[in-house]
Scaffold this active site. Sequence first.
Site, PDB file in Angstrom:
ATOM      1  N   GLY A   1      -7.739  -4.260  -3.603  1.00  0.00           N
ATOM      2  CA  GLY A   1      -6.738  -5.205  -4.159  1.00  0.00           C
ATOM      3  C   GLY A   1      -5.624  -5.087  -3.345  1.00  0.00           C
ATOM      4  N   THR A   2      -4.568  -5.519  -3.606  1.00  0.00           N
ATOM      5  CA  THR A   2      -3.158  -5.343  -2.881  1.00  0.00           C
ATOM      6  C   THR A   2      -2.743  -3.827  -2.730  1.00  0.00           C
ATOM      7  OG1 THR A   2      -2.362  -7.637  -3.622  1.00  0.00           O
ATOM      8  CG2 THR A   2      -0.797  -6.149  -2.681  1.00  0.00           C
TER       9      THR A   2
ATOM     10  N   THR B   1      -7.807   0.303  -3.702  1.00  0.00           N
ATOM     11  CA  THR B   1      -9.288  -0.109  -3.714  1.00  0.00           C
ATOM     12  C   THR B   1      -9.801   0.576  -5.156  1.00  0.00           C
ATOM     13  OG1 THR B   1      -9.412   0.199  -1.409  1.00  0.00           O
ATOM     14  CG2 THR B   1     -11.510   0.323  -2.501  1.00  0.00           C
TER      15      THR B   1
ATOM     16  N   LYS C   1      -9.160   3.533  -9.497  1.00  0.00           N
ATOM     17  CA  LYS C   1      -8.436   2.660  -8.621  1.00  0.00           C
ATOM     18  C   LYS C   1      -7.606   3.570  -7.876  1.00  0.00           C
ATOM     19  CE  LYS C   1      -5.241  -1.115  -8.180  1.00  0.00           C
ATOM     20  NZ  LYS C   1      -4.327  -2.141  -9.034  1.00  0.00           N
TER      21      LYS C   1
ATOM     22  N   ASP D   1       0.535 -10.481 -15.078  1.00  0.00           N
ATOM     23  CA  ASP D   1      -0.592 -10.833 -14.047  1.00  0.00           C
ATOM     24  C   ASP D   1      -1.812 -11.260 -14.724  1.00  0.00           C
ATOM     25  OD1 ASP D   1      -1.308 -11.877 -11.790  1.00  0.00           O
ATOM     26  OD2 ASP D   1      -2.074  -9.923 -11.071  1.00  0.00           O
TER      27      ASP D   1
END
Length: 372
Positions: free
Chosen positions: A77-78, A81, A95, A214
């Site tokens: 991801g931004t 990981t 994460k 989001d």
Amino acid sequence: MADKLCAQAGDIFSDKRLEVGSLSNRETFIRADKIDLKSLDTHLSRVWSKENVSSLKKEEWEIELSKLDIRNVIAHGTYGTVYKGVYDGQDVAVKVLDWGEEGMATAAETAALRASFRQEVAVWHKLDHPNVTKFVGASMGTSNLKIPTRSTSDDEHPARACCVVVEYLNSGTLKNYLIKNIRKKLPFKIVIQLALDLARGLSYLHSKKIVHRDVKTENMLLNAQRTLKIADFGVARVEAQNPRDMTGATGTLGYMAPEVLDGKPYNRKCDVYSFGICLWEIYCCDMPYHDLSFAQVSSAVVAQHLRPDIPRCCPTAFASIMKKCWDTNPDKRPDMDEVVKLLEEIDTSKGGGMIPDGQSSGCFCFGSKRGP
């Protein structure tokens, strides 16, 4: 929680706080975006140095890293990981957050991100709902993470990186599930079940004054029973009393509300808009605006009120919910608890989805051309 962090940083945060909640029960949170990074750089470098970070009082949500076994990579991801792992005998998703701590960010920038992270985690660990991914714990980077060795150095994280640990859901994302069904589509009962799961999860978050910011099918996970759970609270935040305290383009193009795209103040109704786009995606098993560029989508949504084309076969009640949710005016969008009631009232006994009664698969709504 915020007061504990302030104790570490002295009184320099005294005018950087945001109060959220009723007058009788206010909670105070540090506004990380209001911190003067330049003036705090030297001080916060000391606060978050390796010598001092280990002395911070352990929070109730902090995990014991000795019980965490990080295994294979699930996704990138931004801001980090995601790995599959095991924590204290339970399958989990881990994460590992990457904020450019090693040489890329200043000490003050890293400290501001950590302050925001601590604030968010203090909210996450209290959440308990069947349609919200279960939070297991987090680490503030007080000791080294044991991350599997990878072949590319680009994926490496600082040894003392922060991480979030949540329950592991083995059926992947809602987006992947829809992609698998892009040709045969979903029975209407499953469409409504998934829509209700998402609506109930968002309604719960909003009741806790949390705006996800989001909402998209990629951030929804499914378990073996196809129960949908909201995940990835990386940009979520506690809703401010003043909408002007919530600005900035946060989210994913295609799902972002017009007011967010236009840089205007927004509130929880931006999630309602995104939910409306997700409803279309669940019903059609397709991607909205797949033939437009990001720039075209952004401009058309704001200036031309662009929305996905609703299939002819879509039941009126379901189409009406979509339209209400993605209304240009946030005040006209329903609250998520109202959306739940509207979805519960829909009769699925006679079908009504993209799959006609008596047909096992396929779609007749769009003919040779599918989607907008």
